[in-house]
Design an enzyme around this catalytic site. Sequence first.
Site, PDB file in Angstrom:
ATOM      1  N   GLN A 229       0.698  -9.111  -6.302  1.00  0.00           N
ATOM      2  CA  GLN A 229       0.198 -10.473  -6.494  1.00  0.00           C
ATOM      3  C   GLN A 229       0.940 -11.212  -7.607  1.00  0.00           C
ATOM      4  O   GLN A 229       0.605 -12.346  -7.921  1.00  0.00           O
ATOM      5  CB  GLN A 229      -1.303 -10.449  -6.833  1.00  0.00           C
ATOM      6  CG  GLN A 229      -2.181  -9.851  -5.761  1.00  0.00           C
ATOM      7  CD  GLN A 229      -2.410 -10.799  -4.580  1.00  0.00           C
ATOM      8  OE1 GLN A 229      -2.134 -11.996  -4.642  1.00  0.00           O
ATOM      9  NE2 GLN A 229      -2.919 -10.248  -3.486  1.00  0.00           N
TER      10      GLN A 229
ATOM     11  N   CYS B 265     -20.527  -8.215   2.594  1.00  0.00           N
ATOM     12  CA  CYS B 265     -20.683  -8.493   4.017  1.00  0.00           C
ATOM     13  C   CYS B 265     -19.368  -8.764   4.707  1.00  0.00           C
ATOM     14  O   CYS B 265     -19.301  -8.850   5.914  1.00  0.00           O
ATOM     15  CB  CYS B 265     -21.640  -9.648   4.211  1.00  0.00           C
ATOM     16  SG  CYS B 265     -23.291  -9.123   3.812  1.00  0.00           S
TER      17      CYS B 265
ATOM     18  N   GLY C 254       6.001  -7.993   1.056  1.00  0.00           N
ATOM     19  CA  GLY C 254       6.658  -9.166   1.637  1.00  0.00           C
ATOM     20  C   GLY C 254       5.701 -10.261   2.068  1.00  0.00           C
ATOM     21  O   GLY C 254       5.922 -11.442   1.816  1.00  0.00           O
ATOM     22  N   HIS C 255       4.600  -9.864   2.714  1.00  0.00           N
ATOM     23  CA  HIS C 255       3.770 -10.889   3.353  1.00  0.00           C
ATOM     24  C   HIS C 255       2.939 -11.713   2.368  1.00  0.00           C
ATOM     25  O   HIS C 255       2.325 -12.697   2.761  1.00  0.00           O
ATOM     26  CB  HIS C 255       2.885 -10.272   4.439  1.00  0.00           C
ATOM     27  CG  HIS C 255       1.700  -9.529   3.938  1.00  0.00           C
ATOM     28  ND1 HIS C 255       0.428 -10.037   4.016  1.00  0.00           N
ATOM     29  CD2 HIS C 255       1.588  -8.319   3.357  1.00  0.00           C
ATOM     30  CE1 HIS C 255      -0.403  -9.164   3.499  1.00  0.00           C
ATOM     31  NE2 HIS C 255       0.267  -8.109   3.097  1.00  0.00           N
TER      32      HIS C 255
ATOM     33  N   THR D  12      14.185   4.723  10.651  1.00  0.00           N
ATOM     34  CA  THR D  12      15.107   3.604  10.858  1.00  0.00           C
ATOM     35  C   THR D  12      14.553   2.342  10.193  1.00  0.00           C
ATOM     36  O   THR D  12      13.382   2.015  10.347  1.00  0.00           O
ATOM     37  CB  THR D  12      15.307   3.374  12.370  1.00  0.00           C
ATOM     38  OG1 THR D  12      15.835   4.584  12.921  1.00  0.00           O
ATOM     39  CG2 THR D  12      16.276   2.231  12.641  1.00  0.00           C
TER      40      THR D  12
ATOM     41  N   SER E 205       0.836  -1.212   0.000  1.00  0.00           N
ATOM     42  CA  SER E 205       0.000   0.000   0.000  1.00  0.00           C
ATOM     43  C   SER E 205       0.862   1.250   0.000  1.00  0.00           C
ATOM     44  O   SER E 205       0.591   2.204  -0.736  1.00  0.00           O
ATOM     45  CB  SER E 205      -0.930   0.017   1.227  1.00  0.00           C
ATOM     46  OG  SER E 205      -1.935  -0.954   1.070  1.00  0.00           O
TER      47      SER E 205
END
Lengths: 145, 394
Positions: free
Chosen positions: B181, B326, B202-203, B239, B73
């Site tokens: 992706q 939802c 990364g995740h 940092t 993001s």
Amino acid sequence: MLYSEKVMEHFAAPHNVGEIENADGIGEVGNEKCGDIMKMYLKINAGIIEDVKFKTFGCGAAIATSSIATEMIKGKSIEEALKLSNKAVVESLEGLPPAKIHCSVLAEQAVKTAIADYYRRQGVDPVPIVGVIQDHCDGQCTIDN
Amino acid sequence: MSNIIYLDNAATTRISPAAREAMEPYLDSLYGNASSLYSLGRESAKALLTSRRSIAEALNCDPREIYFTSGGSEANNWAIKGTARLMEKQGKRHIISSEFEHHAVLHVLQSLEKNGFEVTYLPVYEKGAVRVADLEKAIRPDSALVTIMHVNNEIGTIQPVSDIGAVCKERGILFHSDAVQALGNVPIDIQKLNADFLSLSGHKIHAVKGVGALYISKKIRFAPYIEGGAQESGLRAGTENIAGIAGFAKAAQEAADGVEEKNAKLLPLCDKLYRGIMKLEKVHLNGCYEQRVVNNLNFSFEGIEGESLLLMLDMAGICCSSGSACTSSSLDPSHVLLALGLPHEVAHGSLRISMSRYTTEAEIDRLLEVLPGVVGKLRAMSPLWENIMKNERK
């Protein structure tokens, strides 16, 4: 977003799912655009709701609110059933996430719409008794709870 | 939680053992600040350097073009806002994107639109891909940037990014691609993409959450995005997250090197999943089957709503995702599925299944065993399904 244990209980094993053949009153609320439709069937005898069943297309909260609302009006008089508020539905479910409050409103309206249908079938104008049921879901998805 | 069947790898992934191992020294004894001059600090600076090199190697670019961020993001925000700031000085206030970008792109564009920019959103059609001819038609003299994702996060369709990059290069327009992706699912060679900016996370590739990168072509001169210290060539102060970066670099290397092996493993699973699910009635695959990453399949089940489907699968120990309204705080279903032209009620009933290199055939078999029962149960209580079936009989 977290559902209460009570919501999950009703979602996992909803009470009173199905239809009633020759129902005395049927109420359908919501619309497919918003992703929730509730249809409620009532069997009424001498002013008492003897049986109630529902079918719901919707999220976990929509199914749970339908289930608990049917439990709350089953065996009650029409007068008592008309007093069922969305707030009472939320309380019985030990709370709902804010974005899901509209499901409890739909449950209250499904009950009222089915009762109005019952009166109409009896040749009685439901408006003085049930009131005007505002279409909660306008399909614009702009409601803010 | 060991019995969980995790099929939501487009949302996030488990950490790979190697990535975790790469992080460990910096969580433990090597805690120095990379800006400090003593040996403990130098160890961190060294880790930063080697991490940057290995990511650059994985993408085929110069290490000085890699800027670490907090994730995808931030990288998207930085690339688009940075370009907007740069290009509006030249009077260029037009951006071209697609209808189904991630919110980290769409919301940035919407806020730029409030500030005098114009954005053209290219259609993605039923197949879930932009057309280069549409892009060419949309280009104007004041076009500053084209931002189009490499792989869609919800439906896994691959966009013609190399062709887009070539058009942008020829017409002198900067090109950004959200490749969050794509990494690990398709080979990425920045030189072939002709991209000026590329966002990575990364995740999504078995590193930890909270770290990512933005590739910025060395021909671009951005002003600082976060002001403060001189980190990241003075463009992004703060940092550095050395442990996260070291793990990310390892994971990126594994992802880039393992694309072929992973796809060879997942292709038969993808095929099995597709054939198994399409056996159910009134089910549609969202986006075309051919131009997609093999780890992501997205289906719509008529007559049921996605959140209920997710909750029931969760009760069976299976984690998937849905583009249903939802599952979010808004009542609108996914903009991605609506962009494909799906009606609202069908978009509400979607299920995304996303695999990783750790996914096993037994897990897919289990999903295929559980799913028909869950779909049947929800349809049996759905008034919408009742109507669908009635119309069918007519």
